[in-house]
Design a protein around this motif. Structure first.
Motif, mmCIF file in Angstrom:
data_model
loop_
_atom_site.group_PDB
_atom_site.id
_atom_site.type_symbol
_atom_site.label_atom_id
_atom_site.label_comp_id
_atom_site.label_asym_id
_atom_site.label_seq_id
_atom_site.Cartn_x
_atom_site.Cartn_y
_atom_site.Cartn_z
ATOM 1 N N LYS A 2 0.824 -1.196 0.000
ATOM 2 C CA LYS A 2 0.000 0.000 0.000
ATOM 3 C C LYS A 2 0.863 1.252 0.000
ATOM 4 O O LYS A 2 1.828 1.363 0.750
ATOM 5 C CB LYS A 2 -0.912 -0.009 1.228
ATOM 6 C CG LYS A 2 -1.918 1.129 1.229
ATOM 7 C CD LYS A 2 -2.840 1.019 2.419
ATOM 8 C CE LYS A 2 -3.855 2.159 2.417
ATOM 9 N NZ LYS A 2 -4.755 2.081 3.587
ATOM 10 N N ILE A 3 0.492 2.194 -0.854
ATOM 11 C CA ILE A 3 1.240 3.438 -0.943
ATOM 12 C C ILE A 3 0.864 4.336 0.236
ATOM 13 O O ILE A 3 -0.305 4.435 0.613
ATOM 14 C CB ILE A 3 0.962 4.142 -2.288
ATOM 15 C CG1 ILE A 3 1.865 5.370 -2.448
ATOM 16 C CG2 ILE A 3 -0.495 4.507 -2.424
ATOM 17 C CD1 ILE A 3 1.797 5.991 -3.835
ATOM 18 N N SER A 4 1.841 4.973 0.834
ATOM 19 C CA SER A 4 1.594 5.832 1.984
ATOM 20 C C SER A 4 1.090 7.195 1.526
ATOM 21 O O SER A 4 1.198 7.559 0.348
ATOM 22 C CB SER A 4 2.870 5.996 2.809
ATOM 23 O OG SER A 4 3.841 6.725 2.080
ATOM 24 N N GLU A 7 3.986 9.240 0.203
ATOM 25 C CA GLU A 7 4.386 8.824 -1.146
ATOM 26 C C GLU A 7 3.384 9.303 -2.184
ATOM 27 O O GLU A 7 3.764 9.750 -3.273
ATOM 28 C CB GLU A 7 4.508 7.297 -1.190
ATOM 29 C CG GLU A 7 5.695 6.750 -0.412
ATOM 30 C CD GLU A 7 5.722 5.231 -0.393
ATOM 31 O OE1 GLU A 7 6.814 4.663 -0.235
ATOM 32 O OE2 GLU A 7 4.639 4.609 -0.537
ATOM 33 N N LYS A 8 2.095 9.215 -1.850
ATOM 34 C CA LYS A 8 1.066 9.662 -2.798
ATOM 35 C C LYS A 8 1.177 11.166 -3.035
ATOM 36 O O LYS A 8 1.010 11.641 -4.168
ATOM 37 C CB LYS A 8 -0.321 9.303 -2.261
ATOM 38 C CG LYS A 8 -1.446 9.610 -3.232
ATOM 39 C CD LYS A 8 -2.779 9.097 -2.711
ATOM 40 C CE LYS A 8 -2.833 7.588 -2.751
ATOM 41 N NZ LYS A 8 -4.197 7.071 -2.407
ATOM 42 N N LEU A 65 1.515 4.943 -9.557
ATOM 43 C CA LEU A 65 0.656 4.126 -8.697
ATOM 44 C C LEU A 65 0.789 2.653 -9.043
ATOM 45 O O LEU A 65 0.789 1.782 -8.157
ATOM 46 C CB LEU A 65 -0.796 4.589 -8.864
ATOM 47 C CG LEU A 65 -1.745 4.320 -7.688
ATOM 48 C CD1 LEU A 65 -1.282 5.054 -6.449
ATOM 49 C CD2 LEU A 65 -3.159 4.738 -8.060
ATOM 50 N N LEU A 68 4.169 1.537 -7.504
ATOM 51 C CA LEU A 68 4.332 1.685 -6.056
ATOM 52 C C LEU A 68 3.308 0.885 -5.256
ATOM 53 O O LEU A 68 3.579 0.504 -4.119
ATOM 54 C CB LEU A 68 4.233 3.163 -5.666
ATOM 55 C CG LEU A 68 5.395 4.050 -6.116
ATOM 56 C CD1 LEU A 68 5.084 5.516 -5.858
ATOM 57 C CD2 LEU A 68 6.692 3.656 -5.404
ATOM 58 N N GLN A 69 2.143 0.620 -5.854
ATOM 59 C CA GLN A 69 1.096 -0.047 -5.088
ATOM 60 C C GLN A 69 0.731 -1.421 -5.628
ATOM 61 O O GLN A 69 0.467 -2.337 -4.857
ATOM 62 C CB GLN A 69 -0.149 0.842 -5.029
ATOM 63 C CG GLN A 69 -1.310 0.229 -4.254
ATOM 64 C CD GLN A 69 -2.353 1.257 -3.870
ATOM 65 O OE1 GLN A 69 -2.029 2.353 -3.453
ATOM 66 N NE2 GLN A 69 -3.621 0.909 -4.014
ATOM 67 N N ARG A 143 11.685 3.054 0.820
ATOM 68 C CA ARG A 143 10.885 2.040 1.505
ATOM 69 C C ARG A 143 11.769 0.957 2.102
ATOM 70 O O ARG A 143 11.580 0.534 3.248
ATOM 71 C CB ARG A 143 9.914 1.399 0.516
ATOM 72 C CG ARG A 143 8.629 2.144 0.297
ATOM 73 C CD ARG A 143 7.723 1.308 -0.587
ATOM 74 N NE ARG A 143 6.517 2.000 -0.954
ATOM 75 C CZ ARG A 143 5.584 1.488 -1.738
ATOM 76 N NH1 ARG A 143 5.748 0.265 -2.232
ATOM 77 N NH2 ARG A 143 4.492 2.171 -2.029
#
Length: 347
Positions: A2-4, A7-8, A65, A68-69, A143
């Motif tokens: 899950k993207i934080s 980060e988003k 996205l 990263l996700q 990360r």
């Protein structure tokens, strides 16, 4: 993974920046006559610029996205997984490129030769792909660093917990041995007092076992435990033991659980105690430090020291509070200084 939120936020800002940077030059085309000067084969307007910029932003954002996700780029992913990730990115790239070309043609229908804007889309998307790939790589490295730090912290905490349990496991047998020795002598001297002694002894063990999960404990609670131990010793030594505690109630300080008990035990164990030469103990606070001081008159035939008490206490201080206890010895007094922690400290 899950993207934080952080980060988003970085991804959104980067996508906005890339979309604006790669489309800002088109503002010149909107000036009267500029399109003809550079030979632009269609009429370019502000609506088309806004559309291409927003579409470009969407490409950058969803590309980031995706990686990263939805895709796994961690070290545990094998060669097959990485190859699959590359294919997903290529499919995403060409899919978005095709969608951009189709929608551009359907919405605006102002370019007799679509080859020009197709090349423009391809160039901008390829450049964006490179920039977002760099951003994703940096964020993935960040990360990994955070995960390593978290793992190290978890290992460190687990190690400290194991050390604390091991050290505290040494306390109870040490205390029990001393308590049973005192009880044995008291049974011979006064059976009635021996029963009271057992009652107080059970309170001490119930207290120590009831707080087995706490590593740092409030000073008030620790003084309650000390008072219970004092009552046990007074049953045996009576007026030969004089103890003064000069600490205000409600102190907002903490220290390792069962820190004062071994100091009290050592004072009685290693000194000659009698009504003619009473053992005097003073417990007081001095600028955030607890001072435990007893008179010194070493017994002629004292019990051999195992060194567990003070060594154990000092090791627990090292682990829980990152400091050491201080020991001072003179001809007349033996003093131990214990640093105290405020209640907001969290190990």
């Amino acid at each position: 993974m899950k993207i934080s939120k952080a980060e988003k936020r970085v991804l959104v800002l980067t996508s906005v920046f890339v979309a604006l940077a790669l489309n800002a030059h088109k503002l010149l085309v909107l000036l009267p006559g500029e399109g003809q000067k550079i030979g632009l084969p269609w009429i370019f307007n502000a609506q088309e610029l806004a559309y291409q910029t927003l579409f470009h932003f969407a490409f950058c954002y969803f590309l980031g996205l995706l990686n990263l996700q939805w895709l796994d780029w961690t070290n545990r992913s094998g060669t097959k997984a990485r190859t699959k990730n590359v294919l997903y990115n290529l499919a995403f790239f060409f899919g978005f490129l095709f969608l951009a070309m189709i929608t551009q043609k359907l919405i605006f229908q102002n370019a007799p030769n679509p080859r020009f804007y197709r090349l423009g889309y391809f160039f901008r998307f390829a450049t964006s792909l490179t920039l977002i790939a760099i951003l994703v790589k940096i964020m993935l490295l960040n990360r990994m660093q955070k995960m390593k730090e978290l793992e190290n912290e978890q290992l460190k905490t687990a190690y400290f917990d194991a050390e604390i349990k091991n050290l505290r496991a040494q306390i109870n047998p040490h205390f029990l041995f001393n308590a049973l020795s005192s009880l044995s002598a008291l049974v011979r001297e006064n059976p009635q007092k021996a029963q009271d002694y057992i009652t107080h002894l059970s309170k001490v063990f119930r207290y120590s076992l009831g707080n087995h999960q706490e590593q740092l404990i409030g000073l008030d609670k620790e003084l309650e435990l000390l008072e219970s131990n004092i009552q046990l010793l007074k049953m045996r030594f009576e007026d030969a033991l004089i103890i003064h505690i000069d600490i205000p109630i409600g102190s907002q300080k903490k220290l390792p659980h069962m820190s004062l008990q071994p100091l009290l035990e050592n004072a009685v164990k290693h000194n000659f105690v009698s009504k003619e030469s009473p053992l005097q103990i003073n417990v007081l606070l001095d600028e955030g430090t607890l001072i435990f001081r007893n008179t010194l008159k070493e017994a002629t035939y004292k019990e051999p020291s195992t060194g567990i008490g003070l060594l154990n206490l000092n090791e627990r201080y090292h682990i829980l509070m990152g400091t050491s206890i201080e020991i001072e010895k003179t001809d007349n007094h033996f003093t131990v200084k214990l640093p105290l922690n405020p209640t907001h400290h969290v190990h």
